[in-house]
Write a protein that holds these residues in place. Structure first.
Motif, PDB file in Angstrom:
ATOM      1  N   GLY A 165     -23.716  25.875   0.450  1.00  0.00           N
ATOM      2  CA  GLY A 165     -22.843  25.472  -0.647  1.00  0.00           C
ATOM      3  C   GLY A 165     -22.260  24.084  -0.490  1.00  0.00           C
ATOM      4  N   PHE A 166     -22.483  23.426   0.647  1.00  0.00           N
ATOM      5  CA  PHE A 166     -21.985  22.074   0.881  1.00  0.00           C
ATOM      6  C   PHE A 166     -23.087  21.064   0.557  1.00  0.00           C
ATOM      7  N   LYS A 167     -22.703  19.965  -0.062  1.00  0.00           N
ATOM      8  CA  LYS A 167     -23.642  18.874  -0.331  1.00  0.00           C
ATOM      9  C   LYS A 167     -23.045  17.595   0.247  1.00  0.00           C
ATOM     10  N   THR A 214     -21.794  13.897  -8.721  1.00  0.00           N
ATOM     11  CA  THR A 214     -20.430  14.443  -8.717  1.00  0.00           C
ATOM     12  C   THR A 214     -20.352  15.835  -8.109  1.00  0.00           C
ATOM     13  N   SER A 215     -21.505  16.430  -7.797  1.00  0.00           N
ATOM     14  CA  SER A 215     -21.495  17.774  -7.209  1.00  0.00           C
ATOM     15  C   SER A 215     -21.391  17.742  -5.682  1.00  0.00           C
ATOM     16  N   MET A 216     -21.375  16.545  -5.104  1.00  0.00           N
ATOM     17  CA  MET A 216     -21.262  16.461  -3.643  1.00  0.00           C
ATOM     18  C   MET A 216     -19.901  16.971  -3.193  1.00  0.00           C
ATOM     19  N   SER A 217     -19.877  17.555  -2.005  1.00  0.00           N
ATOM     20  CA  SER A 217     -18.618  18.099  -1.476  1.00  0.00           C
ATOM     21  C   SER A 217     -18.040  17.240  -0.354  1.00  0.00           C
ATOM     22  N   HIS A 218     -18.908  16.530   0.371  1.00  0.00           N
ATOM     23  CA  HIS A 218     -18.453  15.718   1.497  1.00  0.00           C
ATOM     24  C   HIS A 218     -19.193  14.388   1.531  1.00  0.00           C
ATOM     25  N   ASP A 236     -11.230  16.389  -4.224  1.00  0.00           N
ATOM     26  CA  ASP A 236     -12.390  17.223  -4.545  1.00  0.00           C
ATOM     27  C   ASP A 236     -13.574  16.906  -3.633  1.00  0.00           C
ATOM     28  N   ILE A 237     -13.632  15.679  -3.161  1.00  0.00           N
ATOM     29  CA  ILE A 237     -14.656  15.261  -2.199  1.00  0.00           C
ATOM     30  C   ILE A 237     -13.961  14.867  -0.906  1.00  0.00           C
ATOM     31  N   LYS A 238     -14.391  15.450   0.193  1.00  0.00           N
ATOM     32  CA  LYS A 238     -13.778  15.186   1.498  1.00  0.00           C
ATOM     33  C   LYS A 238     -14.528  14.053   2.211  1.00  0.00           C
TER      34      LYS A 238
END
Length: 693
Positions: free
Chosen positions: A303-305, A337-341, A371-373
């Motif tokens: 689930g991480f991108k 924009t769907s990236m998480s990190h 929202d993005i780390k």
């Protein structure tokens, strides 16, 4: 020499190897096409072991199943055989691998394990052994066959004592001498692991139900690897069996084996034997390949991108393979924009803002909103190490990573696992020198305060009040008086006090990083702050910084006052240089009536005494005048100030010389001798006095 290089694609690292030998090894590795790292990188395949008492070895043996261990002279011998024409690199590397117990000397005492305890130990799934292997005879044989040195007698130079019974004279003496007493299962587990495990996980206890299964963190991986190897062997056997069947024109029998519905009607004695073996093994393999623990572990980054920014191509490949192995996803689209990190390199922490500046405004907005780390590769390493998502200060960009202009030598004590590796990297990123061993030449010792937490909480409670709590929360080795780490830390602290080396917590290193944020040069905070200072030497004036302390220790300065004096001296150089430097003379008080002649003589006498042999008072271009006289002439010296005249310095300029000449001329004109020498026509005759008159 062969054109083919046998080490192409292979990576090596040394630990506990002397610097000269390590340099020679590096040259040979490179000449054979390999790569040798100074640091323990994630892609290191072979560890060249000069000593097992190093943090690299202890970390690898507990956590790195992929690493193989070589002797110190392995590369020399392989290089020699390569020059002779032997290119069988796999055979050579296996030939010179590090024996499990080489150079380990132990005392065998009451090693026999009871039948019930042996059964209990064998209940651990990773131990593929039999009760017979726990007999004294078998334990001794296993140990010596793997290059160990075993004796019944105990001496204080032995590495450890192996015993299953915490009693007896030898046991008590070993405890007195600080020799680790380990359970015999250490031998069995070390052979399973393929290298000698650390003693800490096998310290003998009074609990007969202790499984001693914490000596290694890769038991489950090792079991899975062993079963995959078994599966490959069985698959190979199946292929060979198929070839034999085809060669024997018995394809119909093979088809009947694969067709379970017709198998019972078409089996033969030969086929049944082959099929029973493969069928039972295949069923077992299928049950083991998909354990729940492995499945959850592989889904760590599900689930991480991730977007990688600022890494080299090689670094990106390594990170990508590591993330994808745990179900993570990599994107190369900076507008996704769907990236998480977003991952940035740790060593470019001071440039993190610059690296992110080129991102689209929409992505920047998501970063601002949280929202993005933004993380570093430390985050990935910590998550994999702890087998869970760990987002703490260690894994965030460190903006104070600035190279120091001086290479301070820093040692650590009490750290283990991933924290130890990250501390070592941070020290090197700061351009300091990380020293595995502690000696008198070190500048600083960083201690894991959790080793002595109970004592420090009572005596130095502020050590645990540092704002970044997760920085201080570093794990330790096995706690208690029997801990090797605890004893080692105590010895290092005692040595630091003896050698006047300051001892601080990890908070000091982090304070350097925090203070240096957005600065052009590295900022070194005060050593004696109670939030990180454990010991500061008292044989010098407390320094303002580590740099000042190092200057004091190196003899570059004694204290703050001396530095100010030096600064004044430097400023004095900028003053106009005088024509002549003379000592400042002190004129006495005038008492009673003194004739002009006597006054002139006394002034000249004082001038003579002040100038001495180094200088003279110039009256004119041709004449040198020296006065003579005694205290009886009426000149009385002022002794109210006992300051040393030699310390008084004055500058003589043109104006002061002219004033002096005018004064002497006036005194001369008023004297009776001058009046008697006046002629009728107004001319004058100067009386010259020479030396000796």
């Amino acid at each position: 020499m062969h054109s083919k290089k046998p080490f192409l694609g292979l990576t090596f690292c040394c630990t506990g190897v002397e610097t000269t030998t390590r340099t020679q090894i590096m040259r040979m590795v490179e000449s054979m096409g390999g790569v040798q790292y100074l640091d323990l990188m994630t892609d290191v395949q072979y560890l060249i072991v000069g000593s097992r008492k190093t943090q690299k070895y202890q970390f690898c043996i507990k956590n790195r199943l992929d690493i193989k261990y070589l002797t110190t002279d392995a590369i020399f011998k392989i290089h020699e055989e390569w020059l002779m024409g032997n290119d069988e690199v796999e055979t050579l590397l296996d030939k010179y691998k590090l024996p499990v117990f080489s150079d380990i000397s132990v005392c065998f005492s009451r090693v026999e394990v009871s039948q019930s305890q042996a059964k209990h130990l064998l209940s651990s799934s990773f131990r593929r052994a039999t009760e017979e292997q726990f007999s004294e005879k078998m334990l001794l044989r296993q140990f010596t066959q793997n290059a160990g040195i075993a004796k019944e007698s105990l001496s204080n130079n032995q590495d450890c004592m192996i015993s299953a019974d915490p009693r007896g004279t030898r046991y008590n003496k070993a405890k007195e001498w600080g020799i680790p007493v380990v359970h015999p299962v250490w031998i069995v587990d070390s052979i399973i692991r393929g290298a000698a495990l650390d003693y800490d996980g096998y310290i003998l206890t009074n609990d007969s139900l202790d499984l001693y299964d914490n000596g290694c963190n890769v038991w489950s991986q090792l079991s899975n690897e062993r079963k995959r190897t078994t599966s490959r062997q069985l698959s190979k056997q199946s292929e060979e069996g198929l070839k034999k069947l085809n060669r024997g024109k018995r394809t119909e029998i093979w088809n009947s084996i694969m067709d379970h519905t017709n198998y019972e009607n078409k089996r033969s004695v030969t086929d049944r034997t082959w099929d029973e073996e493969s069928d039972s093994e295949n069923n077992e393999e299928i049950e083991i390949v998909k354990p729940v623990e492995t499945k959850s572990r592989n889904n760590l980054f599900l689930g991480f991108k991730f977007l990688l920014v600022g890494f080299t191509a090689r670094e990106s490949d390594l990170l990508t393979s590591g993330i994808e192995a745990f179900q993570g996803e990599i994107t190369k689209d900076v507008s996704d924009t769907s990236m998480s990190h977003i991952i940035v390199p740790t060593n470019k922490g001071s440039e993190a803002s610059t690296l992110l500046r080129a991102l689209p405004s929409e992505i920047k907005s998501l970063i601002t909103n949280g929202d993005i780390k933004i993380v570093t590769e430390f985050f990935i390493e910590r998550c994999i190490f702890y087998k869970k998502v760990v987002l703490d200060r260690w894994g965030q960009p460190i903006k104070g990573l600035i190279h120091s202009s001086r290479k301070f030598k820093i040692s650590t004590s009490g750290f283990t696992g991933i924290e130890l590796l990250h501390i070592e990297k941070l020290i090197k990123f700061l351009n300091f020198e990380y020293c595995e061993s502690f000696s008198e030449q070190r500048d600083l010792l960083i201690l894991n305060v959790n080793l002595f937490k109970e004592s420090f909480m009572r005596n130095l409670p502020k050590l645990f009040q540092y704002p970044n709590k997760d920085i201080l929360n570093c794990p330790t080795y096995q706690s208690g008086q029997s801990s090797v780490s605890l004893l080692s830390a105590k010895n290092k602290i005692d040595a630091a006090k003896k050698w006047s080396i300051p001892v601080v917590s990890i908070a000091y290193l982090w304070e350097i990083l925090d203070k240096s944020q957005y600065k052009s040069t590295l900022v070194i905070p005060k050593l004696n702050n109670s939030q990180w200072c454990i010991h500061a030497p008292i044989n010098y004036i407390r320094p303002r910084s580590l740099i000042e302390y190092i200057k004091i220790m190196d003899g570059a300065g004694s204290n703050r006052a001396s530095e100010e004096v030096n600064k004044e001296d430097e400023d004095a150089v900028k003053l106009p240089s005088p024509r002549k430097v003379r000592q400042k003379q002190k004129y006495g008080k005038l008492m009673g009536s003194v004739s002009p002649s006597s006054m002139r003589n006394k002034l000249m006498d004082v001038a003579k005494s002040a100038t001495t042999s180094r200088s003279t008072i110039q009256v004119d271009d041709d004449d040198i005048v020296e006065g003579t006289g005694t205290a009886e002439d009426g000149l009385n010296y002022d002794v109210t100030n006992d300051e040393d005249l030699s310390s008084q310095v004055r500058y003589e300029d043109v104006e002061s010389v002219m004033n002096q000449e005018r004064l002497l001329k006036k005194l001369e004109e008023e004297s009776p001798e001058y009046r008697r020498g006046v002629t009728a026509n107004g001319s004058t005759v100067k009386r010259r006095k020479t030396r000796g008159q």
